[in-house]
Design an enzyme around this catalytic site. Structure first.
Site, PDB file in Angstrom:
ATOM      1  N   TYR A 247       0.857  -1.180   0.000  1.00 50.81           N
ATOM      2  CA  TYR A 247       0.000   0.000   0.000  1.00 50.81           C
ATOM      3  C   TYR A 247       0.896   1.235   0.000  1.00 50.81           C
ATOM      4  O   TYR A 247       1.905   1.276   0.707  1.00 50.81           O
ATOM      5  CB  TYR A 247      -0.886   0.027   1.256  1.00 50.81           C
ATOM      6  CG  TYR A 247      -1.638   1.339   1.420  1.00 50.81           C
ATOM      7  CD1 TYR A 247      -2.915   1.493   0.886  1.00 50.81           C
ATOM      8  CD2 TYR A 247      -1.047   2.426   2.075  1.00 50.81           C
ATOM      9  CE1 TYR A 247      -3.584   2.702   1.005  1.00 50.81           C
ATOM     10  CE2 TYR A 247      -1.717   3.640   2.193  1.00 50.81           C
ATOM     11  CZ  TYR A 247      -2.978   3.765   1.655  1.00 50.81           C
ATOM     12  OH  TYR A 247      -3.638   4.963   1.763  1.00 50.81           O
TER      13      TYR A 247
ATOM     14  N   GLU B 268      -3.305   7.661  -4.025  1.00 54.52           N
ATOM     15  CA  GLU B 268      -3.309   6.422  -3.244  1.00 54.52           C
ATOM     16  C   GLU B 268      -3.188   5.247  -4.204  1.00 54.52           C
ATOM     17  O   GLU B 268      -4.030   5.081  -5.091  1.00 54.52           O
ATOM     18  CB  GLU B 268      -4.601   6.300  -2.429  1.00 54.52           C
ATOM     19  CG  GLU B 268      -4.626   5.064  -1.548  1.00 54.52           C
ATOM     20  CD  GLU B 268      -5.938   4.920  -0.778  1.00 54.52           C
ATOM     21  OE1 GLU B 268      -6.996   4.755  -1.408  1.00 54.52           O
ATOM     22  OE2 GLU B 268      -5.899   4.968   0.466  1.00 54.52           O
TER      23      GLU B 268
END
Ligand code: GDP
Ligand code: MN
Length: 397
Positions: A118, A206
């Site tokens: 992530y 993101e």
């Protein structure tokens, strides 16, 4: 302003960030053509078909599927395009899918295992600095990781004056447990990602997951990008990426008449001047047992025309059971606003079917109250904050 995954990836690629390649398709036929083109360009045999909507969690909702041949590409594209995709991040009604991204399969087997990370770049408001947030736990819901295993989330604070420094990029790659080629790839990846974030004037980038492929490449498989609205005037190429179909139609209309409006779930419509007073008004409504239906800042010039536009916008929301107008007369005089409210009310004829509470405070507040009270309209006037709250309570029954 939020972007689609494919648009976010376009921006990333333009800054040299490696991405999972893909082509947008609006029909099953286009999807097959896209798949063929990708096979020619990348050699991929399998493809992933990904719904393009402004919401995450598409995989969980059935909006991301693997196709192992052209027939499956066509079938899957056919099932996803036009569907109402419900994900953990959409409302129960879901979002209509207008297009899919046909992407190369990048989870192919090879010398090493694939792994998912992530990574996001965003502003740390408390520090007034950018930060890179990253985790070994990629591909999952990051809120859940933050909740259950917060020690697996790292942050790297970045000084905006220097940008992300080489030692920081190496630290990130190291903390993600990488070595060799993948380590070098990751330092390049995060450096270019940070540059993309800064130079596109974004609020957030993101990437979940960032993939380490079985041949040690590091690439963005997903991209959630939000560009700062206030920078769009100087980022025309990104402003053009706006997809109004993905946005709340009332908010789109409010923006077109220059009103700052955010749609909310409650039943009391708000018309306020100034963002701070708008926030306080929302608190007031809650304390009176209501829930705000919207945030609306009419700004400094609350004349009749603007008040009327604001009324129309607020009344588009069928959940609105009452409207609270809370205006502070500083530069704008309260009596002018009161006259604006009365004129707007008259102009709109029968369009207003809900009770209206007007609280005007500041310059000429008493005169304003007189205008409202003498108008003969079903408008309740208040001078004090508490008085307004009590009236809201009263009309909500
Ligand atoms: P999201 O669910 O909206 O976050 O969409 P993502 O783009 O993150 O995709 C969801 C999941 O699909 C990823 O976490 C991957 O596990 C899977 N996925 C994405 N691309 C590929 C691919 O090329 N091959 C395979 N096998 N799976 C993929
Ligand atoms: Mn994702």
């Amino acid at each position: 302003m939020n972007l689609h995954e494919y648009q976010g990836k376009e921006i990333l690629a333009s800054f040299g960030v490696r991405i999972q390649r893909g082509i947008v398709a609006h029909s099953p036929k286009e999807a097959v053509a896209a798949a063929k083109q990708l096979t020619a360009e990348t050699g991929t045999g399998w493809h992933v078909i990904k719904a393009q909507v402004h919401a995450g969690g598409r995989g969980k909702g059935g909006g991301v599927k693997l196709a192992k041949n052209l027939k499956e590409v066509e079938e899957i594209a056919d099932s996803i395009i036009g569907m109402n995709l419900v994900t953990p991040q959409t409302s129960a009604a879901g979002k209509k899918v207008h297009q899919v991204l046909v992407a190369e399969d990048v989870y192919y087997p090879g010398a090493s295992e694939t792994s998912e990370f992530y990574m996001s770049v965003l502003l740390d408001r408390s520090k007034g600095r950018n930060m890179v947030m990253y985790s070994t736990e990629g591909g999952m819901d990051i809120e859940e990781v933050a909740d259950k295993t917060p020690h697996l989330i790292f942050t790297e604070e970045v000084d905006p004056a220097t940008g992300l420094l080489p030692f920081q990029a190496r630290k990130i790659a190291f903390n993600l447990g990488l070595s060799g080629t993948a380590f070098k790839e990751m330092t390049k990846f995060v450096t270019s990602l940070y540059k993309a974030y800064v130079e596109s004037d974004s609020n957030m980038f993101e990437i979940n997951p960032v993939l380490k492929t079985s041949d040690d490449k590091i690439m963005a498989v997903d991209a959630k990008v939000s560009i700062d609205d206030n920078a769009l005037y100087r980022r025309k190429q990104y402003a053009e990426m706006r997809d109004l179909r993905e946005e709340n139609p009332i908010e789109v209309e409010a923006r077109s008449v220059g009103l700052s409006y955010v749609d909310l779930d409650g039943n009391v419509g708000c018309m306020v001047n100034g963002a701070g007073l708008a926030m306080a008004t929302m608190d007031l409504i809650k304390m009176a047992g209501g829930e705000p239906a919207n945030f609306l800042d009419v700004g400094g010039t609350a004349d009749a025309k603007r008040v009327e536009e604001a009324f129309r916008i607020i009344l588009k929301d069928p959940a609105v059971k009452a409207i609270l107008i809370n205006i502070f007369g500083g530069i704008v005089r309260c009596d002018r606003v009161a006259q604006g409210v009365v004129d707007a009310y008259k102009n709109m004829g029968d369009a207003i079917k809900v009770p209206i509470i007007v609280r005007l405070q500041g310059t000429n507040a008493e005169l304003a109250k007189e205008i409202i009270d003498n108008s003969g309209l079903a408008v309740h006037s208040a001078v004090q904050f508490q008085e307004a709250a009590d009236k809201v309570k009263e009309v909500l029954g």
